[in-house]
Design a protein around this motif. Structure first.
Motif, PDB file in Angstrom:
ATOM      1  N   ASP A 131       0.836  -1.212   0.000  1.00  0.00           N
ATOM      2  CA  ASP A 131       0.000   0.000   0.000  1.00  0.00           C
ATOM      3  C   ASP A 131       0.864   1.253   0.000  1.00  0.00           C
ATOM      4  N   LYS A 132       1.974   1.215   0.738  1.00  0.00           N
ATOM      5  CA  LYS A 132       2.875   2.372   0.784  1.00  0.00           C
ATOM      6  C   LYS A 132       3.514   2.614  -0.579  1.00  0.00           C
ATOM      7  N   LYS A 147       2.331   1.699  -3.489  1.00  0.00           N
ATOM      8  CA  LYS A 147       1.294   2.157  -4.420  1.00  0.00           C
ATOM      9  C   LYS A 147       0.990   3.641  -4.228  1.00  0.00           C
ATOM     10  N   GLU A 148       0.983   4.069  -2.980  1.00  0.00           N
ATOM     11  CA  GLU A 148       0.759   5.494  -2.686  1.00  0.00           C
ATOM     12  C   GLU A 148       1.836   6.355  -3.334  1.00  0.00           C
ATOM     13  N   GLN A 159       1.384   6.350  -7.201  1.00  0.00           N
ATOM     14  CA  GLN A 159       0.250   7.170  -7.654  1.00  0.00           C
ATOM     15  C   GLN A 159       0.581   8.656  -7.648  1.00  0.00           C
ATOM     16  N   ALA A 160       1.567   9.037  -6.834  1.00  0.00           N
ATOM     17  CA  ALA A 160       1.994  10.435  -6.808  1.00  0.00           C
ATOM     18  C   ALA A 160       3.047  10.739  -7.871  1.00  0.00           C
TER      19      ALA A 160
END
Length: 379
Positions: free
Chosen positions: A159-160, A162-163, A166-167
């Protein structure tokens, strides 16, 4: 096994080239339109020119970015392809960089993983033309390091990442970050090496097998010529997939826990992921008598020590290794008649004891490793 070939360009390319090939290939054909056009822990940075072909106006250039999150390090592969109309993409350039430790080392503090991921993304920004950023797929595939973690910890790390992705300015899909299962890992490496050697056009005549040795797992994949190989193999060792209008039926298996570091821990008598009590040691005849040191694996520091064996050192250690492998590894006769390409720690071990050229790679047999171990050049 007829021969094991360990070639420097393929070692550097890593096992995930074909995943990026697949990502950009599917994107290319689904879109149906052309696209114009270091901190502490760094262990390697290089650019490989795999083909010096001069591009023409009829060639369309595009990129794919692949993060390989292994158990001992995180690596970025930036691939540049060209493709002529109605032809298979051709890989012409690769940029590679790796950082230590592996992503799984941040399982208890996921925020610390961000620095390394950001650093590798900067490499991609420097390598990919800015006008192509939004068209360039960005993917991370994790392997044994995260497979060995509890599910919740692994998911927080994903999740980290992917975050962060996405940025970024690159093309990011919902499934851009995931853990690869062992079978897919083996298939990916097999496609990669046969794509690069041109064997996919006539796989039954020219295909080669693949051996990959990571830190936490090891994979073996090949295309059997004899149908009996698949018929007599355990169900988990058989797989098939379709690509370029062909169906490939492969023998492929990933042995979790038999990567170099995980297997070394098992051979020394330790348990993966379990910390030792203060002052406790791992004592093994696989180490010379009198040898002692501290060895760190998966952020656990082990005290390891050699012991005097009841029989010659090589035989004592070999018996321990053979017992471990006999409990876990399925044997198939056909591998004796096939050529294989070997990656990762196979390369490092072979280069370390002089079995291959450190820069160019080379060819050897499995027996060469045994001889090196038996006569004192232990890998």
């Amino acid at each position: 096994m007829e021969a094991m070939k360990i070639s420097k360009p393929f070692y550097g390319l890593g096992i995930f080239a074909c995943v990026a090939i697949y990502v950009v290939y599917v994107k290319w054909h689904l879109d149906s339109k052309p696209i114009s056009g270091i901190t502490e822990g760094a262990i390697e940075s290089r650019t490989d020119k795999l083909d010096h072909q001069t591009l023409t106006m009829n060639d369309a250039a595009f990129y794919g970015i692949m993060f390989d999150a292994g158990s001992t390090g995180t690596r970025i592969h930036i691939f540049k392809f060209t493709q002529k109309s109605k032809e298979t993409p051709k890989l012409i350039h690769e940029t590679f960089k790796a950082l230590k430790p592996g992503l799984s080392a941040y399982a208890d503090d996921v925020d610390k993983s961000a620095q390394g991921i950001q650093e590798l993304l900067e490499v991609a920004k420097d390598d990919v033309p800015m006008e192509l950023w939004k068209f360039t797929p960005l993917v991370l595939k994790a392997t044994a390091g995260l497979r060995l973690l509890p599910g919740e910890k692994a998911q927080k790390l994903l999740d980290k990442v992917k975050e962060i992705f996405q940025a970024s300015p690159f093309l990011v899909r919902d499934d851009c970050v995931s853990i690869m299962n062992g079978t897919d890992e083996g298939i990916s490496a097999w496609i990669t090496i046969n794509f690069l050697t041109g064997s996919l056009n006539a796989p039954r005549k020219r295909s080669v097998g693949m051996l990959d040795l990571g830190g936490g797992s090891t994979q073996v994949t090949f295309l059997p010529i004899a149908e009996t190989t698949l018929q007599t193999s355990p169900a988990g060792h058989r797989t098939s997939f379709q690509m370029f209008n062909n169906t490939f039926k492969l023998y492929s298996y990933s042995y979790l826990g038999l990567g170099l570091m995980a297997a070394r821990l098992a051979i020394l008598g330790g348990i993966e992921g379990q910390a030792l009590k203060e002052g406790e040691e791992l004592i093994s005849p696989c180490l010379s008598p009198g040898f002692q040191c501290e060895w760190e694996h998966a952020e656990i520091v082990y005290r390891i020590k050699g012991q005097k064996a009841g029989e010659p050192l090589y035989e004592s250690c070999s018996n321990i290794v053979a017992e471990l492998l006999s409990q876990k590894v399925h044997k198939t006769q056909e591998v004796k008649d096939l050529d294989f390409y070997a990656f990762s720690y196979y390369y490092d071990c072979a280069a370390e004891v002089g079995l291959i050229d450190k820069e160019k790679g080379g060819s050897l047999s499995v027996n060469d490793f045994e001889i090196a171990a038996k006569y004192g050049n232990s890998v």
